[in-house]
Write a protein that holds these residues in place. Structure first.
Motif, short mmCIF file in Angstrom:
data_model
loop_
_atom_site.label_atom_id
_atom_site.label_comp_id
_atom_site.label_asym_id
_atom_site.label_seq_id
_atom_site.Cartn_x
_atom_site.Cartn_y
_atom_site.Cartn_z
N GLY A 7 0.76 -1.10 0.05
CA GLY A 7 0.01 0.03 -0.03
C GLY A 7 0.95 1.16 0.09
N ARG A 9 0.59 5.36 1.30
CA ARG A 9 -0.27 6.45 2.10
C ARG A 9 -0.83 7.45 0.94
N GLY A 17 10.35 8.20 -5.90
CA GLY A 17 10.62 7.21 -5.00
C GLY A 17 9.40 6.11 -4.81
N ASN A 18 8.31 6.54 -4.47
CA ASN A 18 7.17 5.90 -4.66
C ASN A 18 7.06 4.83 -5.89
N PHE A 38 -3.36 -1.30 -1.81
CA PHE A 38 -4.45 -0.65 -1.26
C PHE A 38 -4.01 0.81 -1.17
N HIS A 43 -3.30 5.36 7.55
CA HIS A 43 -1.97 5.94 7.72
C HIS A 43 -1.72 7.07 7.68
N TYR A 146 1.91 3.13 14.33
CA TYR A 146 1.95 2.86 13.00
C TYR A 146 2.20 1.50 12.34
N MET A 150 0.11 -1.41 10.24
CA MET A 150 0.77 -1.92 8.84
C MET A 150 0.88 -3.35 8.90
N ASP A 153 -2.49 -4.83 8.01
CA ASP A 153 -2.72 -4.64 6.63
C ASP A 153 -1.97 -5.92 6.10
N VAL A 164 8.17 -3.32 -1.11
CA VAL A 164 8.28 -1.89 -0.52
C VAL A 164 9.59 -1.32 -0.72
N GLY A 165 9.77 -0.20 -0.48
CA GLY A 165 11.23 0.70 -0.55
C GLY A 165 11.97 0.12 0.68
N ASP A 167 13.13 1.94 3.09
CA ASP A 167 12.70 2.67 4.28
C ASP A 167 11.52 2.07 5.06
N GLN A 168 10.88 1.05 4.33
CA GLN A 168 9.77 0.18 4.97
C GLN A 168 10.33 -1.08 5.42
N ILE A 204 15.27 -0.91 -2.72
CA ILE A 204 15.91 0.38 -3.18
C ILE A 204 15.82 1.67 -2.40
N VAL A 206 15.48 5.63 -3.36
CA VAL A 206 15.61 6.68 -4.48
C VAL A 206 16.06 7.70 -3.83
N MET A 215 14.58 10.50 -1.53
CA MET A 215 13.37 11.40 -2.15
C MET A 215 12.22 11.18 -1.20
P1 TYM Z 1 4.61 5.46 1.90
O1 TYM Z 1 3.36 6.03 1.62
O2 TYM Z 1 5.51 6.42 2.86
O3 TYM Z 1 5.56 4.94 0.66
C1 TYM Z 1 4.95 4.22 -0.26
C2 TYM Z 1 6.21 3.20 -0.85
O4 TYM Z 1 6.96 4.10 -1.31
C3 TYM Z 1 8.29 3.56 -1.07
N1 TYM Z 1 9.15 4.76 -1.02
C4 TYM Z 1 10.56 4.93 -1.53
N2 TYM Z 1 11.15 4.01 -2.10
C5 TYM Z 1 12.34 4.05 -2.48
N3 TYM Z 1 12.90 5.30 -2.18
C6 TYM Z 1 12.24 6.35 -1.88
N4 TYM Z 1 12.75 7.60 -1.68
C7 TYM Z 1 11.01 6.04 -1.32
N5 TYM Z 1 9.93 6.85 -0.78
C8 TYM Z 1 8.81 6.06 -0.49
C9 TYM Z 1 8.20 3.12 0.30
O5 TYM Z 1 8.85 2.02 0.47
C10 TYM Z 1 6.86 2.32 -0.02
O6 TYM Z 1 7.08 1.26 -0.31
N6 TYM Z 1 4.02 2.50 5.50
C11 TYM Z 1 3.81 2.19 4.19
C12 TYM Z 1 2.51 2.31 3.69
C13 TYM Z 1 1.78 1.25 3.98
C14 TYM Z 1 2.13 -0.20 3.65
C15 TYM Z 1 1.33 -1.12 4.44
C16 TYM Z 1 3.02 -0.88 3.04
C17 TYM Z 1 0.56 0.94 4.97
N7 TYM Z 1 0.41 -0.42 5.10
C18 TYM Z 1 1.51 -2.34 4.22
C19 TYM Z 1 3.19 -2.24 2.56
C20 TYM Z 1 2.13 -2.90 3.43
C21 TYM Z 1 4.66 3.64 3.58
O7 TYM Z 1 5.15 4.40 4.35
O8 TYM Z 1 4.26 4.11 2.63
#
Ligand code: TYM
Length: 349
Positions: A7, A9, A17-18, A38, A43, A146, A150, A153, A164-165, A167-168, A204, A206, A215
């Protein structure tokens, strides 16, 4: 078929990045897995969005998911808050989550530190990592928990993989901890331990083009899928650089490495090689590098951008996508929730 879930946010337009950290992978694997994607609107509440913007933000992510190529015929696309089973599982998982471990989560610590720096009007570096003075800041329980939401979910669909990236990563690890803890505590294999999904190259990050770090929306350094060519070019041309290499084969400073990291994502390998050679023999011209980078970013994002507005304005289509998605997601979620409730001893009278 194995299950994939992820998912994003709903906090505004999606940035590169996303896209490269998450969405591009969502699309790539949609034929091969049972996918749930989703929009994490619950969140997004940790940052207290204005009610006037709340729905539009959800709609934006939905439109951008579809514009980037997610196919609702193949995958289940839904809004987090449309599936109340997630919130119930969140309550249950909160009972086996410990305050200490949540407080040690890096993203939580970073956000608290940032809030302190803002409240005291000082630089981030001036707030000690072990500073325990919470005066003047209000950290919500929602921010602390938080990672529990997650985990709910992910676990509620018994996902095997989560794209996911970087950071997660720690949040994902916490979902594994809770799955294991629950299964051990209640003696049943109710939850599956999820793993990160990557294409063999690791998760990764970004970078932003302002020198250091990732980013991100809160970093204010995003290049967005919704940006037009002019905006993208302007942002890339403004990227931080140094005065250039003076000795052959010198190590790159972070700001230059970041340009190359981005280039590796959007450009042909031969283009990256070309500029690396120019770096190594000290003949690199940053203006040329940036122009090429901007053009290659546009090649990826403009075809997506072109589709966003039409999808965003198509009420009937969006309604169909999220209502069908909600039904499928609720069916899967309620089956797992029933198992969790049963394992914990809930019984219907
Ligand atoms: P969010 O909204 O902060 O980021 C969404 C996705 O984008 C990736 N991302 C990046 N990847 C690489 N480099 C970057 N600079 C960068 N910035 C953002 C994040 O790693 C993420 O995959 N907590 C999650 C949302 C969430 C979720 C979940 C994800 C809620 N429930 C269940 C997976 C499973 C989040 O912070 O997304």
């Amino acid at each position: 078929m194995q299950t994939v879930l992820s998912g994003i946010r709903s906090t505004g337009h999606l940035h590169l990045g996303n896209y490269f950290g998450a969405l591009r992978n969502f699309v790539r694997i949609q034929d091969d897995y049972n996918c749930y994607y989703f929009i994490a609107d619950l969140h997004s509440l940790t940052t207290h969005p204005h009610p006037d913007d709340f729905h539009a933000n959800v709609r934006t992510i939905l439109a951008e998911y579809l514009a980037a190529g997610l196919d609702p015929e193949k995958v289940t696309i839904f809004v987090q808050s449309d599936v109340p089973e997630v919130s119930e599982l969140y309550v249950l998982l909160n009972m086996i989550s410990y305050k200490g471990e949540l407080e040690r989560t890096t993203t939580f610590k970073d956000k608290v530190r940032l809030a302190k720096a803002k409240a005291r009007n000082v630089r981030l570096e001036d707030v000690a990592e072990d500073d325990h003075n919470d005066e003047g800041i209000n950290i919500s329980a929602g921010l602390l928990t938080y990672p529990v939401l997650m985990a709910a979910d992910i676990l509620i669909h018994r996902a095997d993989f989560v794209p996911v990236g970087k950071d997660q990563e720690q949040h994902l690890e916490y979902a594994r901890v809770l799955a294991r803890r629950f299964n051990n505590m209640y003696g049943e294999e109710v939850f599956t331990e999820p793993r990160a999904f990557n294409f063999g190259s690791g998760l990764i990050k970004v970078p932003g083009l302002d020198g250091s770090g990732k980013m991100g929306k809160s970093e204010g350094n995003g290049i967005y899928l919704y940006d037009d060519e002019k905006t993208i070019t302007k942002k890339v041309m403004k990227a931080l650089t140094d005065s250039g290499p003076v000795e052959p084969n010198s190590p790159m400073p972070e700001c230059i490495e970041n340009l190359f990291t981005l280039m590796a994502l959007v450009s042909e390998p031969s283009t990256v090689e070309y500029f690396k050679e120019k770096w190594n023999d000290c003949s690199i011209r940053y203006g040329d590098l940036k122009k090429q980078l901007a053009a290659d970013i546009c090649k990826v994002t403009l075809p997506i951008r072109e589709r966003i507005d039409a999808i965003y304005n198509d009420d009937a289509y969006l309604h169909k996508v999220v209502s069908e998605g909600r039904d499928k997601a609720r069916t899967s979620a309620s089956a797992t929730l029933a198992l969790a409730r049963k394992a914990m001893g809930f019984k219907v009278f």
